[in-house]
Design an enzyme around this catalytic site. Structure first.
Site, mmCIF file in Angstrom:
data_model
loop_
_atom_site.group_PDB
_atom_site.id
_atom_site.type_symbol
_atom_site.label_atom_id
_atom_site.label_comp_id
_atom_site.label_asym_id
_atom_site.label_seq_id
_atom_site.Cartn_x
_atom_site.Cartn_y
_atom_site.Cartn_z
ATOM 1 N N TRP A 182 -17.245 7.690 -27.723
ATOM 2 C CA TRP A 182 -16.042 7.260 -28.441
ATOM 3 C C TRP A 182 -14.810 7.396 -27.556
ATOM 4 C CZ3 TRP A 182 -11.256 9.046 -29.608
ATOM 5 C CH2 TRP A 182 -10.536 8.364 -30.595
ATOM 6 N N CYS A 201 12.299 -25.423 -17.154
ATOM 7 C CA CYS A 201 11.269 -24.681 -17.898
ATOM 8 C C CYS A 201 10.931 -23.321 -17.284
ATOM 9 C CB CYS A 201 9.994 -25.514 -18.024
ATOM 10 S SG CYS A 201 9.070 -25.711 -16.471
ATOM 11 N N ASP A 239 -16.837 5.381 -35.357
ATOM 12 C CA ASP A 239 -15.496 5.752 -35.804
ATOM 13 C C ASP A 239 -15.421 5.655 -37.332
ATOM 14 O OD1 ASP A 239 -12.432 5.906 -34.658
ATOM 15 O OD2 ASP A 239 -12.556 4.837 -36.568
ATOM 16 N N TYR A 259 -12.537 4.317 -26.127
ATOM 17 C CA TYR A 259 -11.134 4.202 -26.518
ATOM 18 C C TYR A 259 -10.238 4.090 -25.284
ATOM 19 C CZ TYR A 259 -6.863 5.231 -29.204
ATOM 20 O OH TYR A 259 -5.623 5.171 -29.786
#
Length: 470
Positions: free
Chosen positions: A409, A68, A429, A413
């Site tokens: 903003w 695995c 936004d 971001y």
């Protein structure tokens, strides 16, 4: 880290792939450790021990299962999103900081003593930074052994080992085979020098279309491109440049890396995983967001939407500043002018020091925005601003906001895409407001922000869905 035995054993008994990377199953009678979804016969509960990391299992004297391949499991989503010191340390170790700078360098970046850092990591993961880095080196070495024609001595140093003897001993201990034995088991293919192909595992589901659409719409000529189901881009890595081609498939993303220096394999893989958000837990994310009736239908039809992250924090911050109050297409045009003519080969985004030294005429944008990018580049080049995943999120956002021309903003971001904050929301936004309106939600900033409280701690993922709805 405390692992609940019954919950872990149920996951192993059902071979639940969602838990791969969360913990590892060690079987005392065989001396092997596995991922929870290993297809082998479920071991008896009295023979099982659970570990929070592969390094802890190796430290306990167990070797990796050959069936695995637990060392290739997706990383724990916990370390992907946590903002504390342990989460930051895990992201830095994944990026190869211990191999390049040692434990003192890691501790210095985090602002803690080596001893205290070792104590915190051992408490959470059952292993200290050296053991965690060693486990990563072993995985890197295995990839190079099985996918390249490099000599074993070259692989030893390329994967971060200090000596060939240390390399041999570690591979024998982790995989119960010598390095030459691993190569005999899976002979290396004849490929171009410096080219490495591998599979990057993820937890299903993955909405590949959303990822490719988002990145393709913002692709910068000469830096990145989308070609059907494949995304390609240039990378700047600690020891040189590289290019990568990423193609999503079922349960894994196929990656073809062309490295100038194979020592950069581990950081290249870490950055590609980060870019496609491959260590996320989509079931947990969609479970929280799907409880909102406004998002239920979209999540049923489009499960597994990720947050495209970044391979370069400075690049993402420049993109965010240029994208202020302009369309995606407009930002792309401005950035293309800043980068200059695209060549035949993809390249990484220019370094902060390079951008800071550009003449004014290279910035075809308003003077105020040019001044913001210069201030950003100087802060990053001087080491005053850290925008990489190992950064302190709150401190980085605060320093971003100190730059002229950077508001909430832009900082949000960057925190979402560069630093990896999963809980950013941008109610002002315009596209977010349009998406909310299309889904029947309140769309004024104040009302939308209040509505978004139900999406914590996954508001960044809700943002992606609102943008798609817009």
């Amino acid at each position: 880290m405390e692992l609940d035995f019954e919950r872990c054993y149920r996951a192993v008994d059902s071979r639940d792939q969602r838990f791969d990377g969360w913990f590892y199953t060690a079987v005392r009678t065989t001396g092997i450790y596995c991922r929870p979804s290993c297809p082998a016969v479920t071991p008896k509960r009295e023979n099982v021990t659970f570990f929070p990391s592969a390094a802890a299992a190796q430290r306990g004297g167990f070797r990796a299962c050959r069936r695995c391949r637990p060392d290739a499991a997706p990383g724990s989503p916990e370390w992907d999103v946590r903002a504390d010191v342990v989460g930051r340390a895990m992201r830095l170790i994944g990026d190869g900081v211990v191999d390049r700078e040692g434990v003192p360098g890691l501790a210095s970046r985090l602002g803690y003593t080596e001893r205290h850092l070792h104590r915190m990591l051992t408490a959470e993961l059952g292993a200290g930074p050296l053991a965690l880095a060693r486990a990563q080196r072993a995985q890197t070495a295995r990839i190079l052994i099985e996918t390249t024609g490099l000599g074993l001595a070259e692989i030893a140093f390329a994967s971060g080992f200090g000596s060939v003897r240390q390399f041999n001993d570690t591979i024998q201990e982790v995989y119960a085979r010598s390095p030459s034995g691993l190569r005999e088991r899976r002979p290396a293919r004849h490929v171009e020098t410096g080219t490495i192909s591998l599979r990057l595992a993820y937890r299903a589901p993955l909405h590949a279309g959303a990822l490719l659409d988002f990145l393709g719409a913002r692709a910068l000529p000469g830096v990145e491109e989308r070609d059907g189901a494949t995304y390609r881009r240039g990378l700047n890595l600690p020891h040189g440049s590289a290019t990568v081609a990423l193609t999503p498939a079922d349960r894994f993303v196929s990656a073809t890396l062309r490295l100038a220096d194979v020592r950069d394999l581990a950081p290249a893989v870490a950055r590609c995983r980060r870019l496609f958000d491959l260590d996320a837990d989509p079931v947990a994310v969609d479970g929280t967001l799907g409880a909102d009736p406004a998002l239920t239908a979209q999540i049923k039809t489009e499960p597994g939407v990720r947050v495209p992250r970044a391979v370069d924090g400075f690049e993402m911050a420049v993109r965010a500043i240029v994208g202020q109050q302009v369309s995606v297409a407009g930002a792309r045009t401005t950035l293309s002018r800043l980068l200059g003519p695209a060549g035949p080969e993809l390249r990484g985004f220019p370094a902060a020091a390079t951008v800071a030294a550009l003449p004014d005429e290279a910035f075809r944008m308003p003077a105020a925005r040019r001044a913001t990018i210069r201030a950003l580049a100087e802060a990053v080049a001087d080491g005053k601003l850290d925008l990489e995943p190992g950064a302190d999120r709150e401190e980085s956002v605060a320093r971003l906001l100190e730059l002229p021309g950077v508001g909430a903003w832009t900082a949000g971001y960057v925190a979402m895409r560069a630093i990896g904050d999963p809980d950013v929301f941008l109610p002002t936004d315009v596209a977010v407001q349009r998406g909310a309106s299309a889904l029947g939600m309140p769309h004024s900033p104040k009302a939308l922000e209040a509505h978004a409280e139900r999406w914590r701690p996954w508001r960044s993922y809700a943002l992606m869905r609102l943008w798609r709805s817009a």
